[in-house]
Write a protein that holds these residues in place. Structure first.
Motif, mmCIF file in Angstrom:
data_model
loop_
_atom_site.group_PDB
_atom_site.id
_atom_site.type_symbol
_atom_site.label_atom_id
_atom_site.label_comp_id
_atom_site.label_asym_id
_atom_site.label_seq_id
_atom_site.Cartn_x
_atom_site.Cartn_y
_atom_site.Cartn_z
ATOM 1 N N PRO A 6 -6.809 -8.589 -2.268
ATOM 2 C CA PRO A 6 -6.380 -8.582 -0.864
ATOM 3 C C PRO A 6 -7.147 -7.530 -0.065
ATOM 4 O O PRO A 6 -7.720 -6.597 -0.629
ATOM 5 N N THR A 7 -7.163 -7.706 1.244
ATOM 6 C CA THR A 7 -7.781 -6.709 2.127
ATOM 7 C C THR A 7 -6.686 -5.986 2.896
ATOM 8 O O THR A 7 -5.639 -6.564 3.202
ATOM 9 N N PHE A 8 -6.945 -4.719 3.223
ATOM 10 C CA PHE A 8 -5.951 -3.898 3.901
ATOM 11 C C PHE A 8 -6.614 -3.111 5.023
ATOM 12 O O PHE A 8 -7.793 -2.775 4.952
ATOM 13 N N ASN A 9 -5.843 -2.812 6.031
ATOM 14 C CA ASN A 9 -6.294 -1.978 7.134
ATOM 15 C C ASN A 9 -5.253 -0.895 7.401
ATOM 16 O O ASN A 9 -4.158 -1.199 7.883
ATOM 17 N N PRO A 10 -5.566 0.352 7.032
ATOM 18 C CA PRO A 10 -6.824 0.836 6.477
ATOM 19 C C PRO A 10 -6.984 0.477 5.001
ATOM 20 O O PRO A 10 -5.989 0.148 4.332
ATOM 21 N N PRO A 11 -8.207 0.547 4.476
ATOM 22 C CA PRO A 11 -8.418 0.264 3.056
ATOM 23 C C PRO A 11 -7.851 1.369 2.183
ATOM 24 O O PRO A 11 -7.510 2.450 2.679
ATOM 25 N N PRO A 12 -7.757 1.138 0.873
ATOM 26 C CA PRO A 12 -7.260 2.185 -0.028
ATOM 27 C C PRO A 12 -8.131 3.442 0.044
ATOM 28 O O PRO A 12 -9.327 3.365 0.349
ATOM 29 N N PRO A 13 -7.542 4.598 -0.244
ATOM 30 C CA PRO A 13 -8.328 5.841 -0.240
ATOM 31 C C PRO A 13 -9.441 5.796 -1.288
ATOM 32 O O PRO A 13 -9.341 5.100 -2.300
ATOM 33 N N HIS A 14 -10.479 6.566 -1.047
ATOM 34 C CA HIS A 14 -11.556 6.681 -2.033
ATOM 35 C C HIS A 14 -11.059 7.470 -3.245
ATOM 36 O O HIS A 14 -10.408 8.505 -3.099
ATOM 37 N N VAL A 15 -11.365 6.972 -4.440
ATOM 38 C CA VAL A 15 -11.005 7.668 -5.675
ATOM 39 C C VAL A 15 -12.220 7.698 -6.591
ATOM 40 O O VAL A 15 -13.130 6.873 -6.460
ATOM 41 N N ASP A 16 -12.244 8.650 -7.534
ATOM 42 C CA ASP A 16 -13.337 8.680 -8.497
ATOM 43 C C ASP A 16 -12.995 7.796 -9.693
ATOM 44 O O ASP A 16 -11.979 7.092 -9.699
#
Length: 280
Positions: A6-16
């Motif tokens: 799925p797409t989200f607004n805002p997108p998921p946070p950046h993770v390593d």
């Protein structure tokens, strides 16, 4: 189970690479701790990323339940999470254990939040791992899992919120047994103590997704308000005061929303209910 995209607004946070984010269904978030060779211990950087994830999850109306689990591939000993990264902690021992983290250990051990999180435990759930899991809304455990608070054997303390919470969950004397003797609980022990909801022999994430889907099948407004009511036990308010705050707060919003009308109408019309995303 194939993940969705799925797409989200805002997108998921950046993770390593130490944290994986996926979506078993469009309404369910799956967070995987991805340090299997280190028993999924959590670094300071991962703590910050997890806090962002849970905040983002609460802000996305279409997501109704989340699951946290630990990666097992390549591990010598399966683990949900064995706690804080002790090597990192020892390297900065003169600074002491980080305190005042938003949400506590893994962003979960003192999290209030808005929506439910399920722990899918397979293997070791010790120290901070148990601190995080104990404050999630449900725990599903593989039969080979074990639970414990071994901090006292290392000269430290489970200080991220679990001690008063575990006493509420399992009782004063059992909490003392965990925290002061180093006892390790099997999955069946933990279920008998009221800490675990289900013990499974198969894939624990698949089992957790089934539980999450049961939550998603209910009114998302009702889940949010019910969860707030259950968690008011930790607020320090008496029963009457805690209930008053809910009646004058989120319950008002629920009554003004679409889902209560839809639920009652579907019942009268004897048809399947069609929930909308919560606006609470």
């Amino acid at each position: 189970m194939a993940p969705t995209n799925p797409t989200f607004n805002p997108p998921p946070p950046h993770v390593d690479s130490h944290i994986l984010i996926s979506f078993p269904t469009p309404q369910i978030l799956l967070v995987t701790l991805n340090r299997p060779r280190s028993m999924n211990c959590i670094s300071n950087a991962a703590h910050a990323q997890l806090v962002q994830i849970w905040s983002w999850y609460d802000s996305i109306p279409s997501l109704r339940c989340a699951i946290i689990t630990g990666a097992r591939e390549g591990s010598r000993r399966p683990a949900f999470c064995a706690g804080q990264d002790l090597k990192e902690w020892q390297a900065s021992a003169d600074q002491g254990r980080p305190t005042g983290r938003v949400g506590g250990f893994a962003g979960l051990s003192t999290r209030v939040g808005k929506k439910p999180v399920i722990s899918a435990v397979h293997g070791i759930c010790y120290g901070g791992g148990l601190e995080a899991a104990a404050n999630t809304d449900l725990i599903i455990a593989h039969r080979d899992s074990s639970f414990g608070l071994p901090e006292s054997a290392r000269g430290v303390v489970a200080i991220a919120g679990v001690l008063p919470r575990i006493a509420v969950t399992v009782g004063l004397q059992r909490a003392g047994e965990l925290a002061m003797t180093g006892r390790l609980l099997t999955a069946e022990d933990a279920k008998a103590w009221g800490l675990v909801n289900e013990v499974v022999e198969g894939d624990v994430v698949e089992a957790a997704v089934r539980w999450a889907q049961k939550i998603c099948d209910q009114s998302p407004d009702s889940i949010i308000v019910s969860r707030e009511g259950i968690r008011s036990v930790f607020s320090g308010d008496g029963v009457d005061e805690a209930n008053r705050k809910i009646e004058e707060g989120s319950w008002v919003g629920l009554q003004e929303g679409e889902n209560i009308k839809e639920g009652l109408k579907a019942f009268v019309e004897k048809r399947e209910v069609r929930w909308v995303d919560s606006k609470l």
